[in-house]
Design a protein around this motif. Structure first.
Motif, mmCIF file in Angstrom:
data_model
loop_
_atom_site.group_PDB
_atom_site.id
_atom_site.type_symbol
_atom_site.label_atom_id
_atom_site.label_comp_id
_atom_site.label_asym_id
_atom_site.label_seq_id
_atom_site.Cartn_x
_atom_site.Cartn_y
_atom_site.Cartn_z
ATOM 1 N N ARG A 1 -5.901 -4.672 13.953
ATOM 2 C CA ARG A 1 -5.288 -3.364 14.179
ATOM 3 C C ARG A 1 -6.297 -2.223 13.999
ATOM 4 N NH1 ARG A 1 -0.544 -5.561 11.625
ATOM 5 N NH2 ARG A 1 -0.800 -4.305 9.751
ATOM 6 N N ASN B 1 -7.971 7.961 -0.342
ATOM 7 C CA ASN B 1 -7.483 8.978 0.595
ATOM 8 C C ASN B 1 -5.974 8.937 0.744
ATOM 9 O OD1 ASN B 1 -9.579 10.702 2.252
ATOM 10 N ND2 ASN B 1 -10.549 8.812 1.596
ATOM 11 N N LEU B 2 -5.418 7.728 0.755
ATOM 12 C CA LEU B 2 -3.952 7.612 0.844
ATOM 13 C C LEU B 2 -3.297 8.173 -0.428
ATOM 14 C CD1 LEU B 2 -3.555 4.097 2.501
ATOM 15 C CD2 LEU B 2 -2.727 6.240 3.434
ATOM 16 N N LEU C 1 2.258 -3.605 16.442
ATOM 17 C CA LEU C 1 1.642 -2.817 15.368
ATOM 18 C C LEU C 1 1.926 -3.367 13.970
ATOM 19 C CD1 LEU C 1 2.550 0.664 16.848
ATOM 20 C CD2 LEU C 1 0.277 -0.315 16.720
ATOM 21 N N ASN D 1 -12.089 3.495 -0.332
ATOM 22 C CA ASN D 1 -12.069 4.797 0.324
ATOM 23 C C ASN D 1 -10.675 5.096 0.882
ATOM 24 O OD1 ASN D 1 -13.230 7.101 1.210
ATOM 25 N ND2 ASN D 1 -14.203 6.199 3.007
ATOM 26 N N ALA D 2 -10.103 4.073 1.539
ATOM 27 C CA ALA D 2 -8.765 4.224 2.132
ATOM 28 C C ALA D 2 -7.730 4.447 1.037
ATOM 29 C CB ALA D 2 -8.437 2.995 2.954
ATOM 30 N N ARG E 1 0.837 5.223 9.396
ATOM 31 C CA ARG E 1 -0.048 4.728 8.346
ATOM 32 C C ARG E 1 -0.030 3.190 8.252
ATOM 33 N NH1 ARG E 1 -2.983 8.400 8.797
ATOM 34 N NH2 ARG E 1 -2.825 10.355 7.672
ATOM 35 N N ILE E 2 1.120 2.594 8.518
ATOM 36 C CA ILE E 2 1.187 1.125 8.411
ATOM 37 C C ILE E 2 0.599 0.471 9.665
ATOM 38 C CG2 ILE E 2 2.767 -0.860 8.124
ATOM 39 C CD1 ILE E 2 2.697 0.799 5.617
ATOM 40 N N ALA E 3 0.732 1.145 10.821
ATOM 41 C CA ALA E 3 0.147 0.595 12.057
ATOM 42 C C ALA E 3 -1.354 0.832 12.040
ATOM 43 C CB ALA E 3 0.781 1.277 13.263
ATOM 44 N N SER E 4 -2.002 0.265 11.072
ATOM 45 C CA SER E 4 -3.443 0.480 10.893
ATOM 46 C C SER E 4 -3.990 -0.724 10.131
ATOM 47 C CB SER E 4 -3.653 1.756 10.073
ATOM 48 O OG SER E 4 -3.282 1.523 8.736
ATOM 49 N N PRO E 5 -5.310 -0.802 9.969
ATOM 50 C CA PRO E 5 -5.820 -1.950 9.197
ATOM 51 C C PRO E 5 -5.482 -1.887 7.717
ATOM 52 C CG PRO E 5 -7.600 -0.507 9.888
ATOM 53 C CD PRO E 5 -6.376 -0.016 10.570
ATOM 54 N N SER E 6 -4.928 -0.781 7.261
ATOM 55 C CA SER E 6 -4.609 -0.711 5.825
ATOM 56 C C SER E 6 -3.397 -1.599 5.507
ATOM 57 C CB SER E 6 -4.364 0.746 5.424
ATOM 58 O OG SER E 6 -3.046 0.972 5.080
ATOM 59 N N ALA E 7 -3.463 -2.285 4.368
ATOM 60 C CA ALA E 7 -2.395 -3.227 4.012
ATOM 61 C C ALA E 7 -1.165 -2.463 3.534
ATOM 62 C CB ALA E 7 -2.892 -4.145 2.899
ATOM 63 N N ARG E 8 -0.010 -3.074 3.728
ATOM 64 C CA ARG E 8 1.218 -2.438 3.253
ATOM 65 C C ARG E 8 1.153 -2.218 1.752
ATOM 66 N NH1 ARG E 8 6.623 -4.385 6.181
ATOM 67 N NH2 ARG E 8 5.969 -4.109 8.316
ATOM 68 N N LEU F 1 -0.898 15.230 -2.506
ATOM 69 C CA LEU F 1 -0.793 16.546 -1.859
ATOM 70 C C LEU F 1 0.613 16.798 -1.326
ATOM 71 C CD1 LEU F 1 -4.143 16.886 0.124
ATOM 72 C CD2 LEU F 1 -3.376 18.240 -1.823
ATOM 73 N N ALA G 1 -10.657 7.482 6.990
ATOM 74 C CA ALA G 1 -10.921 6.672 5.793
ATOM 75 C C ALA G 1 -10.267 5.302 5.931
ATOM 76 C CB ALA G 1 -10.386 7.385 4.558
ATOM 77 N N GLU H 1 -3.447 11.864 -0.293
ATOM 78 C CA GLU H 1 -2.440 12.358 0.651
ATOM 79 C C GLU H 1 -1.056 12.407 -0.011
ATOM 80 O OE1 GLU H 1 -2.369 11.384 5.121
ATOM 81 O OE2 GLU H 1 -0.745 10.173 4.329
ATOM 82 N N TYR I 1 -9.679 3.802 8.672
ATOM 83 C CA TYR I 1 -10.426 3.057 9.682
ATOM 84 C C TYR I 1 -11.898 2.901 9.289
ATOM 85 C CZ TYR I 1 -6.415 2.795 12.707
ATOM 86 O OH TYR I 1 -5.185 2.480 13.223
ATOM 87 N N THR J 1 -7.764 11.237 6.344
ATOM 88 C CA THR J 1 -7.170 9.992 5.824
ATOM 89 C C THR J 1 -7.238 8.904 6.894
ATOM 90 O OG1 THR J 1 -5.664 11.328 4.520
ATOM 91 C CG2 THR J 1 -5.085 9.020 4.756
ATOM 92 N N ARG K 1 -4.080 -8.176 10.548
ATOM 93 C CA ARG K 1 -4.180 -6.770 10.151
ATOM 94 C C ARG K 1 -5.530 -6.175 10.581
ATOM 95 N NH1 ARG K 1 -5.717 -4.854 5.281
ATOM 96 N NH2 ARG K 1 -5.687 -6.879 4.275
#
Lengths: 256, 329
Positions: free
Chosen positions: B88, A6-7, B66, A2-3, A86-93, A13, B115, A10, B117, B112, B85
């Motif tokens: 976070r 959406n990325l 972060l 899902n992530a 976007r990187i300061a999130s649980p999503s991996a680099r 777009l 998604a 984004e 999160y 986004t 990770r």
């Protein structure tokens, strides 16, 4: 997943709404119109001029924007610092980087479809009818070249700032275009070491592999799979190499 | 400001242990050590203010938490475990300098974010986005591209972006930056509301009055080191900020001795601070009535009252004086 999706959406777009997108489409149309006008001036080489100017124009336009977007996919978020959000999130680099690339690829494919539509219009205008399979492949390979240039820009964008990265990407592309031509001009009297070196570069880094214009000009309409396969294999290898390197570098990069 | 000793009742939410970071901005330039063995503690449910001059290491510290910058040495523990990770997912971040891509709309940005999160269902995402944008006053602009947004609107969107997934730890980097007075009050109320929810907040700002009125703890960085922590040493008096002078009278043509005599003669409230600069004497008072009772006697005596009123910058000045005294003790 899902992530990722959406990325990717984004990134797509951002490019679709980029200030460069519509002017590029406009330039593509202008190139096609110019190719048509120029071909009508020629008496004998009517088809050659049409294909030369038309497809080469598309190629150049697409390649330029692909390199620009490839580098900007990294340089822009670093500059406006939106990368932090976007990187300061649980999503991996890795996910973020690949989503940027896939979004870029989608946008280049969209551009390829639009150019193909313009080309089809040009063919109809000149009573050539439907685009042949080889013409479809020619445009397909151009789009593949743009995607590889985008990946190359992305890789260099992870390594250096915007100016350095764009300069290096353009230089590498030109090297890939020129090396095979230089290798062809070197005769048996050339220095063997020099010859070996140029041939090596021409084999390893040959962007003329994406050029089917010569085949189209001689009127060939047949797609020879054994001819296309090595081109696709090479494209796959370069793409995988660029993305792997970019991911490895980006994984350890301090986003200051 | 409510002081808390950080005693055994509080659980450490986030611990930074011996963080070191050296940057080499240019191959030809010498390396710069940004963090020099930094230790910080953030306690569950508390609001901690991170203060320091430009280049003190605040932003580097936040970026390390972060995962944007990797430390050369030291570690970051999240609830006692090395931070990963996945941890976070419980953090919300509002950056000072970061700007969202200008061609996207608030709905796209928040979609986004949700998604990422892992808020799976599209319908629940849409509902959350609508209610969040409603709460920050951006609902009617939800489909407008950000290039048409003012700085205040961008800040409101940044707040929505940082809090939409209901984080356990909220990191706010200069949240009051560029806001008008109404915007600042709104932002302060939002932070207070999140504080009431019981989440941990890390507030990084230059605005000491905001820190003093919102935070339970203060940690001050200087040149990449922690130089003051209210956790280690309680500030003198639990309500430091409230005790500082807020109202000031600038009087010209009076000497300190004359003002002293006037104080006794008219039984005036004593000043809290007095600064003399040439012919100008500045008297500081903690409340409005104490300050106003000085006006009439001063005018009657023929002194010129150059300025009268509250002054946040002068209060901050007093606060800095206080901190400087604390460091040197």
């Amino acid at each position: 997943m899902n992530a990722w999706w959406n990325l990717t959406k984004e990134s797509f777009l951002i490019l679709r709404r980029d200030r460069v997108f519509l002017p590029i489409i406009f330039i593509g149309i202008v190139v096609a119109v110019f190719a048509n006008i120029a071909s009508n001036w020629g008496v004998e080489n009517y088809q050659k001029i049409l294909f030369d100017i038309g497809l080469a124009g598309f190629r150049l336009t697409g390649a330029t924007v692909a390199m620009l977007w490839g580098v900007r996919m990294i340089a822009d978020p670093l500059k406006d610092r939106s990368i932090e959000l976007r990187i300061a999130s649980p999503s991996a680099r890795f996910s973020w980087l690949m989503s940027r690339f896939i979004g870029l690829s989608f946008c280049l494919v969209l551009m390829g479809f639009i150019f193909a539509g313009v080309w089809q219009g040009l063919m109809m205008l000149n009573n050539f009818g439907q685009m042949t399979n080889l013409q479809n492949w020619a445009i397909g390979l151009l789009v593949l070249e743009w995607i590889i240039l985008g990946a190359l820009g992305l890789l260099l964008g992870t390594l250096a700032g915007f100016s350095t990265a764009i300069f290096a990407t353009v230089a590498l592309w030109i090297t890939g275009l020129v090396a095979p031509l230089v290798a062809a001009t070197l005769g048996p009297n050339s220095d063997p070491a020099q010859l070996q070196m140029v041939e090596f570069v021409a084999n390893v880094w040959n962007f003329q592999r994406f050029n089917l214009i010569d085949q189209l000009e001689v009127g060939s309409n047949h797609v020879i799979l054994s001819d296309l396969l090595p081109r696709l294999e090479w494209a796959g290898c370069v793409l995988a190499g660029c993305l792997t390197l970019a991911a490895l570098i980006f994984q350890k990069k301090d986003l200051t | 400001m409510t002081m808390n000793s950080g005693g055994p009742m509080e659980a450490s939410f986030l611990s930074l242990r011996g963080l070191e970071k050296t940057f080499r901005p240019d191959a030809l330039k010498p390396p710069i050590q940004l963090l020099k063995g930094l230790d910080l503690e953030f306690f569950e449910g508390s609001c901690t203010g991170l203060v320091g001059h430009n280049g003190a290491g605040k932003t580097t510290t936040i970026r390390m938490i972060l995962g944007l910058i990797f430390p050369d040495r030291g570690q970051i523990l999240f609830r006692g475990q090395p931070m990963t990770r996945e941890h976070r997912a419980t953090i919300g971040y509002m950056a000072e300098t970061a700007r969202f891509p200008a061609t996207l709309t608030p709905t796209e940005i928040l979609s986004t974010q949700l998604a990422i999160y892992d808020v799976k269902s599209a319908s629940s995402r849409a509902k959350l986005i609508e209610s969040k944008l409603e709460s920050v006053g951006l609902f009617k602009d939800r489909h407008r591209q950000l290039k048409n947004f003012s700085k205040g609107m961008q800040q409101r969107l940044a707040w929505a972006h940082a809090t939409i997934h209901e984080p356990d730890l909220l990191i706010l980097d200069e949240p009051f930056s560029g806001l008008d007075p109404v915007g600042r009050i709104t932002m302060k109320n939002w932070i207070l509301a999140e504080k009431k929810r019981g989440i941990t907040i890390l507030l990084c700002t230059h605005e000491l009055p905001q820190i003093m009125s919102l935070c339970d703890h203060i940690q001050i960085l200087r040149n990449g080191k922690l130089v003051y922590s209210s956790l280690d040493k309680n500030l003198k008096g639990a309500k430091l900020y409230e005790s500082l002078p807020r109202y000031f009278i600038d009087v010209s043509g009076a000497t300190v001795a004359e003002l002293d005599a006037m104080k006794v003669a008219h039984k005036l409230e004593p000043w809290q601070t007095l600064h003399q600069n040439g012919f100008l004497v500045q008297l500081g008072f903690k409340d409005y009535p104490s300050a106003t009772m000085w006006l009439q006697p001063c005018l009657a005596k023929g002194f010129v009252v150059v300025r009268f009123g509250d002054d946040n910058s002068a209060t901050e000045e007093q606060l800095l004086v206080h901190f400087r005294e604390e460091f040197t003790q």
